[in-house]
Motif scaffolding. Structure first.
Motif, PDB file in Angstrom:
ATOM      1  N   ARG A 366      48.475  41.672  43.305  1.00 27.62           N
ATOM      2  CA  ARG A 366      48.418  42.510  44.355  1.00 27.62           C
ATOM      3  C   ARG A 366      47.395  42.907  45.148  1.00 27.62           C
ATOM      4  O   ARG A 366      47.404  43.153  46.376  1.00 27.62           O
ATOM      5  CB  ARG A 366      49.068  43.911  43.688  1.00 27.62           C
ATOM      6  CG  ARG A 366      50.589  43.716  43.133  1.00 27.62           C
ATOM      7  CD  ARG A 366      51.120  44.966  42.703  1.00 27.62           C
ATOM      8  NE  ARG A 366      52.421  44.910  42.083  1.00 27.62           N
ATOM      9  CZ  ARG A 366      52.929  45.616  41.198  1.00 27.62           C
ATOM     10  NH1 ARG A 366      52.436  46.851  40.726  1.00 27.62           N
ATOM     11  NH2 ARG A 366      54.149  45.598  40.701  1.00 27.62           N
ATOM     12  N   GLY A 367      46.160  42.823  44.628  1.00 29.05           N
ATOM     13  CA  GLY A 367      45.032  43.154  45.482  1.00 29.05           C
ATOM     14  C   GLY A 367      44.536  41.704  45.937  1.00 29.05           C
ATOM     15  O   GLY A 367      43.260  41.995  46.703  1.00 29.05           O
ATOM     16  N   TRP A 368      44.729  40.785  45.870  1.00 29.09           N
ATOM     17  CA  TRP A 368      44.459  39.410  46.552  1.00 29.09           C
ATOM     18  C   TRP A 368      44.370  39.471  47.920  1.00 29.09           C
ATOM     19  O   TRP A 368      45.419  39.917  48.753  1.00 29.09           O
ATOM     20  CB  TRP A 368      45.142  38.248  46.024  1.00 29.09           C
ATOM     21  CG  TRP A 368      44.590  37.944  44.423  1.00 29.09           C
ATOM     22  CD1 TRP A 368      44.130  38.765  43.512  1.00 29.09           C
ATOM     23  CD2 TRP A 368      44.516  36.645  43.974  1.00 29.09           C
ATOM     24  NE1 TRP A 368      43.892  38.166  42.382  1.00 29.09           N
ATOM     25  CE2 TRP A 368      44.218  36.887  42.560  1.00 29.09           C
ATOM     26  CE3 TRP A 368      44.766  35.273  44.191  1.00 29.09           C
ATOM     27  CZ2 TRP A 368      43.882  35.884  41.563  1.00 29.09           C
ATOM     28  CZ3 TRP A 368      44.416  34.322  43.292  1.00 29.09           C
ATOM     29  CH2 TRP A 368      44.062  34.484  42.216  1.00 29.09           C
ATOM     30  N   SER A 369      43.404  38.800  48.557  1.00 25.05           N
ATOM     31  CA  SER A 369      43.503  38.658  50.232  1.00 25.05           C
ATOM     32  C   SER A 369      44.341  37.683  50.491  1.00 25.05           C
ATOM     33  O   SER A 369      44.587  36.585  49.648  1.00 25.05           O
ATOM     34  CB  SER A 369      41.999  38.304  50.724  1.00 25.05           C
ATOM     35  OG  SER A 369      41.451  37.265  50.097  1.00 25.05           O
ATOM     36  N   GLU A 370      44.578  37.396  51.838  1.00 25.86           N
ATOM     37  CA  GLU A 370      45.448  36.475  52.320  1.00 25.86           C
ATOM     38  C   GLU A 370      44.800  35.020  51.923  1.00 25.86           C
ATOM     39  O   GLU A 370      45.484  34.076  51.793  1.00 25.86           O
ATOM     40  CB  GLU A 370      45.657  36.686  53.814  1.00 25.86           C
ATOM     41  CG  GLU A 370      46.891  37.714  53.956  1.00 25.86           C
ATOM     42  CD  GLU A 370      48.213  37.178  53.416  1.00 25.86           C
ATOM     43  OE1 GLU A 370      48.645  36.026  53.641  1.00 25.86           O
ATOM     44  OE2 GLU A 370      49.004  38.260  52.856  1.00 25.86           O
ATOM     45  N   ILE A 371      43.415  34.984  52.288  1.00 31.07           N
ATOM     46  CA  ILE A 371      42.756  33.777  52.192  1.00 31.07           C
ATOM     47  C   ILE A 371      42.704  33.178  50.660  1.00 31.07           C
ATOM     48  O   ILE A 371      43.026  32.125  50.396  1.00 31.07           O
ATOM     49  CB  ILE A 371      41.210  33.788  52.599  1.00 31.07           C
ATOM     50  CG1 ILE A 371      41.351  33.996  54.229  1.00 31.07           C
ATOM     51  CG2 ILE A 371      40.503  32.647  52.511  1.00 31.07           C
ATOM     52  CD1 ILE A 371      40.125  34.381  54.971  1.00 31.07           C
TER      53      ILE A 371
END
Length: 633
Positions: A366-371
């Motif tokens: 859930r906290g991961w960035s798009e990259i």
């Protein structure tokens, strides 16, 4: 009869070109987001997407299988192209206008939103994943055997080369690398098959002579209009099969739907299908013509014997195209291109399903960035490619019967899935319980049908002759067989060890496969044409869904989102189902005007039907006032 230097050079160049496309888009998209990696940011042009859609449908198995079909059974199956065109138009007109505006990544998100059932969505996704990974293994297996005979590389090395090539450019370049590599591979496939048709027609004195030979050999059959469902093929059976085959591949299959989800508008998505229809029918025309060319060449000296018809194309290429430097290399490159495009399409779509349907909702991401998510998706593609290579190697050890079983069962699942989507789009009255029951029971029936059909013998091939084969001296029959027989025996031994007896009956006219016995157990059911399998699954899913919904209860307009339903059906759905049935009964059966219930009267107030009552009440009030006035006077 092996590949020359120029052939090898052309093959290597085609592989390097595909790899270069992957490297180019991996550099451009090294920091791409999830949407860019899986759908190209929804900004891709229709034409390359259409070519990618086309080559995702036409695999190496299609090239060898369709050519073998024309050679052994004739042209009746060509008519499935009519069904293909009809289905593509229906998908463009009815499926895309509803599904594209939802901005889906996984097609099966639609199932969850329509039925409000996460379990049903995940069940459809799991079926697609299992079928997709098994299909990757199957896509790698037969072509690698054929390539072993053509280029001399071992079977295992061919699987590894193909698997690693498409895994790498699919991993690093995402959907853009897959689509533009597919575009290049589409050109290679067309040129490779075209080489067979042109050279073969020249050798046989022109296309007219090829068609004349095919006609006199009973290969030209287009309008068998019989309605007998126990035939293998007829006009109606082939059109039906082409229609449902395309609904399955292009309407409810993540790997293909993801292509037209990658463009910028509903209109562009529709043009993707229209362009792909032209490209697909054109390429299939060339493949089918190659089968007739082969028949014209081998009409008096059949190299197939009792082996599978797919080997004939390999034999023809090795015998005829190797005489002209570069032509055999073109065809081998076309086979490689067909495998690469089909496998890379599957890898990209499997990643979309795994991420959107299973991993995205996990708390850890859930906290991961798009990259960061983009890098994870690349890793998933890589693992999927490795799994595909392992499955390709595993399938080779499990035997031909396993392959047939997997394909039959995989095909049995397509009908119920089509039925589920038709219910979702066009029967808003059906809730999740009814749809789930219909879907599961239809799958059970179709799997039973597929398993039963494996016990029914294949129909005989059309007449094939070996009367024109050069016969060696009787004493040296086994030692001095012709070059054609050497190649056929090698390939048949590899492709089907139990059918390697290809050199028998050298100077006799033969019909290789035996006619099915008259009283096969279960023939009344399992003897029905395989072309109807998706029909049973689709119709059962729809019928059982409606019946179960009658028991468990129907939806009302408040239970369903309007944008998930076909607009014309929604307008009907807004009215009371009970009132519609009552109106139909009175107006159609009793031939008189149906009475309206209270809800209908309430609804009619807004349309002006209450106006006479209002006028009457106003007149009554005026009259009462006049009487009161006279009384006062």
């Amino acid at each position: 009869m092996g590949l020359g230097t120029l052939d090898v050079v052309m093959l290597v160049l085609s592989l390097l070109a595909s790899a270069a496309v992957g490297v180019y888009y991996s550099v451009l998209g090294r920091n791409s987001t999830s949407l860019e990696y899986l759908l190209g940011g929804r900004t891709m042009k229709p034409l390359p997407l259409a070519l990618s859609l086309m080559v995702g449908t036409v695999s190496a198995i299609t090239i060898m299988g369709n050519a073998g079909e024309m050679y052994a059974y004739g042209t009746q199956m060509w008519l499935m192209d009519l069904g293909i065109l009809l289905a593509l138009v229906i998908i463009a007109k009815f499926f895309i206008p509803v599904m594209y505006p939802l901005e889906l990544i996984s097609l099966y998100q639609y199932v969850e939103r329509r039925f409000k059932s996460k379990c049903l969505r995940q069940a459809t996704a799991v079926l697609q994943l299992v079928g997709g990974y098994l299909f990757i293994g199957f896509l790698l297996f037969p072509p690698s055997l054929a390539l072993q005979s053509m280029i001399g590389l071992s079977f295992f090395l061919n699987i590894i080369i193909i698997g690693i090539s498409c895994t790498l450019y699919s991993t690093f370049g995402g959907v853009k690398a897959v689509v533009y590599a597919d575009t290049l591979q589409a050109v290679v496939m067309i040129v490779g098959v075209l080489a067979i048709v042109i050279q073969g027609a020249i050798n046989m004195g022109g296309v007219e002579n090829v068609m004349d030979i095919a006609y006199h050999g009973d290969r030209l059959e287009f309008f068998n209009m019989s309605l007998n469902p126990y035939q293998r093929h007829s006009f109606w059976l082939c059109v039906i099969y082409g229609f449902f085959f395309t609904l399955s591949n292009n309407g409810v299959n993540q790997s293909q739907v993801q292509r037209y989800f990658s463009t910028g508008s509903v209109r562009n998505a529709q043009w993707v299908l229209y362009y792909s229809a032209i490209a697909l029918v054109s390429l299939r025309f060339l493949i089918n013509m190659s089968g007739l060319v082969m028949y014209a060449h081998f009409k008096d000296c059949d190299p197939m014997g009792k082996a599978d018809p797919t080997i004939v194309l390999v034999i023809y290429v090795m015998q005829q195209l190797t005489r002209i430097p570069g032509l055999a290399g073109l065809f081998v490159a076309a086979v490689y291109a067909a495998v690469l495009s089909s496998v890379s399409t599957q890898l990209n779509s499997m990643t979309a399903l795994l991420w959107e349907d299973f991993l995205k909702v996990l708390p850890v991401f859930r906290g991961w960035s798009e990259i960061k998510i983009g890098y994870l998706q690349k890793f998933i593609v890589f693992l999927s490619g490795v799994l595909g290579i392992v499955l390709g190697l595993a399938v080779s050890q499990l035997g031909k019967s396993f392959l047939i079983t997997v394909l039959a069962i995989n095909g049995a699942l397509t009908g119920p899935l089509i039925g589920l989507f038709l219910v979702a789009l066009f029967l808003p009255w059906v809730p999740a319980k009814g749809a789930t029951c219909g879907f599961v029971l239809a799958i059970a029936f179709n799997v039973m049908m597929a398993a039963g059909q494996l016990t029914i013998p294949k129909p005989p091939y059309l007449p094939l002759s070996r009367e024109g084969c050069p016969a060696p001296p009787i004493a040296n029959v086994t030692a001095n067989v012709t070059a054609i027989e050497d190649v056929a025996t090698t390939i048949a031994t590899t492709l089907a060890p139990t059918l390697a007896d290809i050199t028998a009956n050298i100077t006799t006219t033969i019909t290789p496969s035996p006619a099915p016995p008259e009283n096969t157990t279960g023939e009344w059911l399992f003897g029905l044409s395989y072309c109807l399998n998706p029909v049973w699954g689709t119709m059962l899913c729809i019928l059982l869904s409606v019946v179960m919904s009658a028991i468990t209860g129907y939806n009302t307009p408040e239970d369903v989102e309007e944008k998930l339903i076909d607009p014309k059906i929604w307008r009907i759905f807004q009215r009371s189902l009970k009132q519609q049935i009552k109106e139909f009964f009175y107006e159609t059966i009793l031939r008189k005007r149906a009475p309206r219930d209270q809800n209908a009267r309430g609804a009619s107030d807004e349309t002006g039907t209450r106006e006479p009552l209002n006028n009457f009440m106003e007149a009554k009030d005026i009259k009462d006032n006049e009487i009161d006035a006279k009384g006062m006077v």
